[in-house]
Design a protein around this motif. Sequence first.
Motif, mmCIF file in Angstrom:
data_model
loop_
_atom_site.group_PDB
_atom_site.id
_atom_site.type_symbol
_atom_site.label_atom_id
_atom_site.label_comp_id
_atom_site.label_asym_id
_atom_site.label_seq_id
_atom_site.Cartn_x
_atom_site.Cartn_y
_atom_site.Cartn_z
ATOM 1 N N THR A 296 18.789 10.101 9.975
ATOM 2 C CA THR A 296 19.794 9.077 10.271
ATOM 3 C C THR A 296 20.569 9.367 11.555
ATOM 4 O O THR A 296 21.458 8.605 11.914
ATOM 5 C CB THR A 296 20.795 8.972 9.110
ATOM 6 O OG1 THR A 296 21.441 10.242 8.914
ATOM 7 C CG2 THR A 296 20.101 8.563 7.826
ATOM 8 N N ALA A 298 22.823 11.527 12.084
ATOM 9 C CA ALA A 298 24.246 11.750 11.812
ATOM 10 C C ALA A 298 24.732 12.978 12.578
ATOM 11 O O ALA A 298 24.036 13.987 12.668
ATOM 12 C CB ALA A 298 24.476 11.948 10.322
ATOM 13 N N ARG A 300 28.522 13.554 12.537
ATOM 14 C CA ARG A 300 29.774 13.897 11.844
ATOM 15 C C ARG A 300 29.562 13.661 10.352
ATOM 16 O O ARG A 300 29.352 12.527 9.925
ATOM 17 C CB ARG A 300 30.935 13.065 12.394
ATOM 18 C CG ARG A 300 31.099 13.213 13.900
ATOM 19 C CD ARG A 300 32.185 12.290 14.452
ATOM 20 N NE ARG A 300 33.502 12.678 13.990
ATOM 21 C CZ ARG A 300 34.330 11.867 13.340
ATOM 22 N NH1 ARG A 300 33.961 10.629 13.054
ATOM 23 N NH2 ARG A 300 35.535 12.293 12.963
ATOM 24 N N TYR A 321 24.995 18.732 14.487
ATOM 25 C CA TYR A 321 26.162 18.321 13.696
ATOM 26 C C TYR A 321 27.424 18.824 14.387
ATOM 27 O O TYR A 321 27.725 20.011 14.381
ATOM 28 C CB TYR A 321 26.045 18.862 12.275
ATOM 29 C CG TYR A 321 24.767 18.432 11.592
ATOM 30 C CD1 TYR A 321 24.552 17.102 11.256
ATOM 31 C CD2 TYR A 321 23.750 19.355 11.334
ATOM 32 C CE1 TYR A 321 23.368 16.696 10.662
ATOM 33 C CE2 TYR A 321 22.563 18.959 10.743
ATOM 34 C CZ TYR A 321 22.372 17.628 10.409
ATOM 35 O OH TYR A 321 21.193 17.224 9.841
ATOM 36 N N TYR A 371 33.243 8.605 9.626
ATOM 37 C CA TYR A 371 32.167 9.598 9.709
ATOM 38 C C TYR A 371 30.803 8.924 9.624
ATOM 39 O O TYR A 371 30.656 7.823 9.072
ATOM 40 C CB TYR A 371 32.325 10.648 8.607
ATOM 41 C CG TYR A 371 33.432 11.629 8.911
ATOM 42 C CD1 TYR A 371 33.154 12.834 9.546
ATOM 43 C CD2 TYR A 371 34.756 11.318 8.621
ATOM 44 C CE1 TYR A 371 34.170 13.722 9.848
ATOM 45 C CE2 TYR A 371 35.785 12.201 8.929
ATOM 46 C CZ TYR A 371 35.479 13.410 9.546
ATOM 47 O OH TYR A 371 36.487 14.288 9.858
ATOM 48 N N ASP A 372 29.821 9.612 10.180
ATOM 49 C CA ASP A 372 28.464 9.059 10.190
ATOM 50 C C ASP A 372 27.828 9.098 8.809
ATOM 51 O O ASP A 372 27.063 8.198 8.447
ATOM 52 C CB ASP A 372 27.570 9.852 11.168
ATOM 53 C CG ASP A 372 28.084 9.783 12.596
ATOM 54 O OD1 ASP A 372 28.648 8.738 12.962
ATOM 55 O OD2 ASP A 372 27.932 10.773 13.324
ATOM 56 N N PRO A 401 31.426 5.562 5.275
ATOM 57 C CA PRO A 401 30.527 6.174 6.249
ATOM 58 C C PRO A 401 29.268 5.329 6.409
ATOM 59 O O PRO A 401 28.935 4.516 5.543
ATOM 60 C CB PRO A 401 30.209 7.536 5.637
ATOM 61 C CG PRO A 401 30.458 7.363 4.188
ATOM 62 C CD PRO A 401 31.540 6.341 4.040
ATOM 63 N N ARG A 402 28.582 5.524 7.527
ATOM 64 C CA ARG A 402 27.381 4.728 7.797
ATOM 65 C C ARG A 402 26.281 4.993 6.767
ATOM 66 O O ARG A 402 25.544 4.114 6.367
ATOM 67 C CB ARG A 402 26.871 5.034 9.207
ATOM 68 C CG ARG A 402 25.791 4.084 9.702
ATOM 69 C CD ARG A 402 25.411 4.369 11.140
ATOM 70 N NE ARG A 402 24.668 5.619 11.256
ATOM 71 C CZ ARG A 402 24.969 6.599 12.094
ATOM 72 N NH1 ARG A 402 26.030 6.485 12.872
ATOM 73 N NH2 ARG A 402 24.231 7.690 12.152
ATOM 74 N N THR A 403 26.180 6.270 6.334
ATOM 75 C CA THR A 403 25.169 6.672 5.349
ATOM 76 C C THR A 403 25.854 7.467 4.249
ATOM 77 O O THR A 403 26.712 8.306 4.534
ATOM 78 C CB THR A 403 24.078 7.542 6.002
ATOM 79 O OG1 THR A 403 23.450 6.798 7.052
ATOM 80 C CG2 THR A 403 23.031 7.963 4.985
#
Length: 533
Positions: A296, A298, A300, A321, A371-372, A401-403
């Motif tokens: 993904t 990510a 954060r 990260y 956050y991601d 968060p996105r995910t």
Amino acid sequence: MFLSISTTGTPERPATDLGHLLHKHPDNAQAFSTSYGAAHVFYPEARAERCTAALLLELDAVALVRRGRGKGRGGAPDAALAQYVNDRPYAASSLLAVALSSVFSSAMKGDCRARPELPARPLPLRVEVPALPASGGAGLVRALFEPLGWAVGAAPVALDTEFPEWGESRYVSLVLEGEQRLADALRHLYVLLPVLDDAKHYWVSSDEVDKLLRAGEGWLPDHPEQELITSRYLARRSTLTRQAMERLELVRLAETDDSAVEEIDNAVDERTDTEEAPVPLAVRRRDAIVAVLRATDAARVLDLGCGQGQLVQELLKDTRYTEIVGVDVSMRALSVAARRLGLDRMGERQSERVKLVQGSLAYTDKRLKGYDAAVLSEVIEHLDLPRLPALEYAVFGSARPRTVIVTTPNVEYNVRWDTLPAGHVRHGDHRFEWTRAEFRAWAGAVAERHGYGVEFRPVGPDDPEVGPPTQMAVFTAGAQDTRARDTRARDTRARDTHARDTRARDTNAQNTHAQNTRAPHTPAQNTKEEKVA
């Protein structure tokens, strides 16, 4: 819950030497904290002629339920009230055995630095346990202790002295008398108290085999009730019982041959053993989470319910990260995580990437926004079901968060664990464990409510009948909206295509009709023209 140990002595060998062996001074009353209450050690009498040491275990019934397996006595699925109102605070059991090993640990090992000659000396001992559950009756009590050199008194306790017609209870008042080394006597009690109760208050795992063999050294390999003792001590776990019996047989063979166990059990050279050790499920789960985070992109990441920081430690190894935040409600867990990560020794650049914060996932927290990705690894099953909506909103509704990666045990797989009894959960603190269908239903509803898409992945071996041991859901913000837009676009294209096809068919039909309408007049017109010609 009460137990006393008495001995007699002479002016040359005073009975108060018992205090040296137990490492507890006869003039002092001492209290020791345990996971389930307080253990008190005191001496009702301490004279040269006679000395008695007493252990009183005062249980916290609420702590027993919260820290135990969440079931009733012995793990049985009793009613909720029976978890709090039962015989555990009063009847000797594995709780008392654990207190013995904790409070008198040096005495059980036979250590006495002040008087090193004392542990090897047999003493005239008298052990009294006023209330001992005896699953098997007084006959089994004698069968267990008499082969060890004890004179056994096991008087059955009446259910109610006011109503003798009710008969006897399952409890006996135990008195043991004999010449024994104190360390041996304590080890006998440590093993045989839970055997007679036929229940344990804690999870029985493979390390219990080692405990049994250590405590049974010198007496268990030749005991006539060895198999019963081993099976009950290990909570009737067939795999563990078989392992223990095999190792006890090796000890017996070694003693018969006057050899060391290592010399008997030498069929495999550990230095050349190339068999691969199985990968622990916790490692597989961590690897699966890291794989999703990498896919993904990510940078954060939130580790919600980070516990002792294993995932945070793994993520710190990868420089992609840039910010890793571990969140847990337990300050003790965060302290352990800080030590694991070595925060106090970490360089400035590395320490800027990681942060450990205390917080409850049942409440919204503005620190968690932006956050991601967020990870909830083996977290949701530790919450009571009525509190799940609060966690859901805090993570999916507020932090967003996105995910979001969620893992939880698959209860269907529990039948594949040899050491897990039917109907039990994998950890005493688990409030529930879901089937695959239940987890998918919950995750789908969460995604629907908060505008996420969700996909499911197995973690660990995917059994064709019961699925994987761990189930994972990967939520992606906006994926649901994207799918909806794609569906609307497909519907629009289909409608446009249908409209074009319909218009084309209508146009062709009109043209054909017009041609057919004009065609009948043409022959007559030609005939007239021919006549004129």
